[in-house]
Design a protein around this motif. Structure first.
Motif, mmCIF file in Angstrom:
data_model
loop_
_atom_site.group_PDB
_atom_site.id
_atom_site.type_symbol
_atom_site.label_atom_id
_atom_site.label_comp_id
_atom_site.label_asym_id
_atom_site.label_seq_id
_atom_site.Cartn_x
_atom_site.Cartn_y
_atom_site.Cartn_z
ATOM 1 N N GLY A 46 -3.548 -17.216 25.806
ATOM 2 C CA GLY A 46 -3.520 -17.011 24.548
ATOM 3 C C GLY A 46 -2.382 -17.242 23.825
ATOM 4 O O GLY A 46 -2.237 -17.341 22.215
ATOM 5 N N LEU A 47 -1.350 -18.631 24.446
ATOM 6 C CA LEU A 47 -1.017 -19.325 23.479
ATOM 7 C C LEU A 47 -1.882 -20.473 22.857
ATOM 8 O O LEU A 47 -1.202 -20.920 21.218
ATOM 9 C CB LEU A 47 0.633 -20.152 24.042
ATOM 10 N N VAL A 48 -2.069 -20.631 22.673
ATOM 11 C CA VAL A 48 -3.549 -21.832 22.691
ATOM 12 C C VAL A 48 -4.191 -21.007 21.522
ATOM 13 O O VAL A 48 -4.200 -21.410 20.472
ATOM 14 C CB VAL A 48 -4.026 -21.915 23.604
ATOM 15 N N LYS A 49 -4.978 -19.767 21.461
ATOM 16 C CA LYS A 49 -5.170 -19.115 20.558
ATOM 17 C C LYS A 49 -4.337 -18.911 19.323
ATOM 18 O O LYS A 49 -4.747 -19.291 18.275
ATOM 19 C CB LYS A 49 -5.768 -17.792 21.295
ATOM 20 N N ALA A 51 -1.595 -20.180 18.800
ATOM 21 C CA ALA A 51 -1.140 -22.142 18.613
ATOM 22 C C ALA A 51 -1.785 -22.322 17.108
ATOM 23 O O ALA A 51 -1.828 -22.497 15.885
ATOM 24 C CB ALA A 51 -1.054 -22.872 18.673
ATOM 25 N N ALA A 52 -3.508 -22.245 17.425
ATOM 26 C CA ALA A 52 -4.783 -22.114 16.670
ATOM 27 C C ALA A 52 -4.843 -21.957 15.297
ATOM 28 O O ALA A 52 -4.714 -21.652 14.421
ATOM 29 C CB ALA A 52 -6.147 -22.089 17.355
ATOM 30 N N GLY A 53 -4.877 -20.381 15.770
ATOM 31 C CA GLY A 53 -4.267 -19.882 13.938
ATOM 32 C C GLY A 53 -3.076 -19.637 12.972
ATOM 33 O O GLY A 53 -3.160 -20.697 11.791
ATOM 34 N N VAL A 54 -1.879 -20.769 13.865
ATOM 35 C CA VAL A 54 -1.130 -20.388 13.337
ATOM 36 C C VAL A 54 -1.626 -21.725 12.686
ATOM 37 O O VAL A 54 -0.880 -21.951 10.968
ATOM 38 C CB VAL A 54 0.425 -21.131 14.114
ATOM 39 N N GLU A 55 -1.723 -22.594 12.633
ATOM 40 C CA GLU A 55 -2.547 -24.565 12.804
ATOM 41 C C GLU A 55 -3.417 -24.100 11.187
ATOM 42 O O GLU A 55 -2.782 -24.832 9.808
ATOM 43 C CB GLU A 55 -3.403 -25.615 13.050
ATOM 44 N N LEU A 56 -4.340 -23.134 11.579
ATOM 45 C CA LEU A 56 -5.328 -22.847 10.082
ATOM 46 C C LEU A 56 -4.928 -22.448 9.424
ATOM 47 O O LEU A 56 -4.955 -22.242 8.010
ATOM 48 C CB LEU A 56 -6.388 -22.432 10.697
ATOM 49 N N GLY A 57 -3.721 -21.148 9.435
ATOM 50 C CA GLY A 57 -3.195 -20.508 8.148
ATOM 51 C C GLY A 57 -2.320 -21.327 7.390
ATOM 52 O O GLY A 57 -2.171 -21.577 6.233
ATOM 53 N N TYR A 58 -0.795 -21.979 8.423
ATOM 54 C CA TYR A 58 0.047 -22.725 7.489
ATOM 55 C C TYR A 58 -0.878 -24.127 6.889
ATOM 56 O O TYR A 58 0.047 -24.550 6.440
ATOM 57 C CB TYR A 58 1.086 -22.411 8.449
ATOM 58 N N LEU A 59 -1.533 -24.431 7.913
ATOM 59 C CA LEU A 59 -1.819 -26.119 7.959
ATOM 60 C C LEU A 59 -3.754 -26.106 6.601
ATOM 61 O O LEU A 59 -3.916 -27.090 6.416
ATOM 62 C CB LEU A 59 -1.691 -27.013 8.844
ATOM 63 N N PRO A 66 -9.299 -23.814 3.445
ATOM 64 C CA PRO A 66 -9.825 -22.915 4.335
ATOM 65 C C PRO A 66 -10.640 -23.307 5.042
ATOM 66 O O PRO A 66 -11.130 -24.478 4.311
ATOM 67 C CB PRO A 66 -10.240 -21.371 3.685
ATOM 68 N N SER A 67 -10.460 -22.889 6.441
ATOM 69 C CA SER A 67 -11.415 -24.550 7.569
ATOM 70 C C SER A 67 -12.852 -23.974 7.875
ATOM 71 O O SER A 67 -13.489 -23.794 8.040
ATOM 72 C CB SER A 67 -10.408 -23.841 8.756
ATOM 73 N N GLY A 68 -12.890 -22.358 7.503
ATOM 74 C CA GLY A 68 -14.225 -21.154 7.250
ATOM 75 C C GLY A 68 -14.338 -21.174 8.755
ATOM 76 O O GLY A 68 -15.698 -20.364 8.938
ATOM 77 N N GLU A 69 -13.148 -21.101 9.858
ATOM 78 C CA GLU A 69 -13.036 -21.178 11.363
ATOM 79 C C GLU A 69 -12.952 -19.262 10.709
ATOM 80 O O GLU A 69 -12.247 -18.585 10.140
ATOM 81 C CB GLU A 69 -12.308 -21.692 12.145
ATOM 82 N N PRO A 70 -14.197 -18.836 11.619
ATOM 83 C CA PRO A 70 -13.681 -17.026 11.745
ATOM 84 C C PRO A 70 -12.793 -17.066 12.648
ATOM 85 O O PRO A 70 -12.734 -16.978 13.706
ATOM 86 C CB PRO A 70 -15.231 -16.206 12.380
ATOM 87 N N LEU A 71 -12.110 -15.810 12.368
ATOM 88 C CA LEU A 71 -11.230 -15.422 13.232
ATOM 89 C C LEU A 71 -10.160 -14.196 12.955
ATOM 90 O O LEU A 71 -9.254 -13.537 12.557
ATOM 91 C CB LEU A 71 -9.093 -16.425 12.483
ATOM 92 N N TRP A 91 -4.167 -13.230 23.490
ATOM 93 C CA TRP A 91 -4.947 -13.747 24.384
ATOM 94 C C TRP A 91 -6.791 -13.495 24.094
ATOM 95 O O TRP A 91 -6.965 -13.302 23.116
ATOM 96 C CB TRP A 91 -5.097 -11.815 25.642
ATOM 97 N N ALA A 92 -7.256 -13.931 25.154
ATOM 98 C CA ALA A 92 -8.322 -14.303 24.971
ATOM 99 C C ALA A 92 -9.371 -12.662 25.776
ATOM 100 O O ALA A 92 -8.999 -12.586 26.689
ATOM 101 C CB ALA A 92 -8.845 -15.336 25.405
ATOM 102 N N SER A 93 -10.177 -12.559 25.022
ATOM 103 C CA SER A 93 -11.554 -11.152 25.859
ATOM 104 C C SER A 93 -12.293 -11.887 26.613
ATOM 105 O O SER A 93 -12.351 -13.292 26.886
ATOM 106 C CB SER A 93 -11.779 -11.102 24.686
ATOM 107 N N ALA A 94 -12.715 -11.681 27.650
ATOM 108 C CA ALA A 94 -13.755 -12.173 28.169
ATOM 109 C C ALA A 94 -14.848 -12.726 28.087
ATOM 110 O O ALA A 94 -15.328 -13.638 28.790
ATOM 111 C CB ALA A 94 -14.459 -10.511 29.720
#
Length: 203
Positions: A46-49, A51-59, A66-71, A91-94
């Motif tokens: 979940g921490l990794v997930k 962090a990914a969103g933070v980078e895509l948003g702020y940077l 926009p990255s085009g990554e669906p979040l 957190w990551a779903s199953a």
């Protein structure tokens, strides 16, 4: 002493935290990578997930890139009939594999690094989720914010991993630990426990 490019310094500190977050996942089962280890559910994947969103948003989004990554876990408008789940980025779903999340994070690195390469540090952006009139930020400010956030979560990951299986260290090449002798650490911890109890009696 040679002068360092400020961008190189920022990138170096961010990358060290990125690497630490992923290193803490190495050698773990799917269960251990995901299981909550605090009352608020903090978990490694979940921490990794997050962090990914933070980078895509702020940077990314903040600077019109926009990255085009669906979040969907961050997008309240992803489904017209439902809001994003609270804390869904932690957190990551199953159905979200470790490879999915790690791959997303690595793509977020590449996108963020491209923003840093393309723009000057004094470039102004607008943080979409900040209030109007208080949403402007420079790339330099955004980089420092992301570095601080990522190192904070790398510290969380460090503690979670130690609680899980005793694995510790700053990074793969430099664990920065005072000793590698388990007996030394046991004696050290017992000493700290005695000291804490002694201080408590004096209070």
């Amino acid at each position: 002493m040679t002068e360092t490019d400020p961008k190189d310094t920022l990138r170096s500190y961010l990358q060290s935290a990125r690497d630490a977050l992923l290193w803490k996942l190495e050698g773990l089962s799917e269960y251990d990578a995901r299981r909550p280890l605090t009352p608020t559910g903090t978990n490694l994947l979940g921490l990794v997930k997050h962090a990914a969103g933070v980078e895509l948003g702020y940077l990314g989004d903040t600077f019109g890139r926009p990255s085009g990554e669906p979040l969907p876990w961050l997008d309240a408008d992803a489904d017209a009939d439902a809001d994003a789940e609270p804390n869904g980025d932690m957190w990551a779903s199953a159905d979200e594999s470790r490879e999915d999340i790690v791959g997303l994070y690595r793509r977020a690195w590449a996108h963020a690094d491209a923003t840093l390469d393309a723009l000057a540090l004094d470039t102004l952006g607008k943080v979409p989720w900040w209030p109007d009139g208080k949403d402007e930020v420079t790339l330099h400010h955004a980089m420092v914010r992301v570095i601080a956030d990522t190192h904070r979560h790398a510290g969380h990951a460090d503690i979670l991993r130690e609680l899980m299986d005793g694995a510790v260290g700053m990074n793969q090449g430099n664990d920065s630990m005072a000793s590698h002798d388990p007996a030394w650490w046991e004696a050290y911890r017992e000493r700290l426990e005695r000291t804490a109890r002694e201080a408590d009696r004096k209070d």
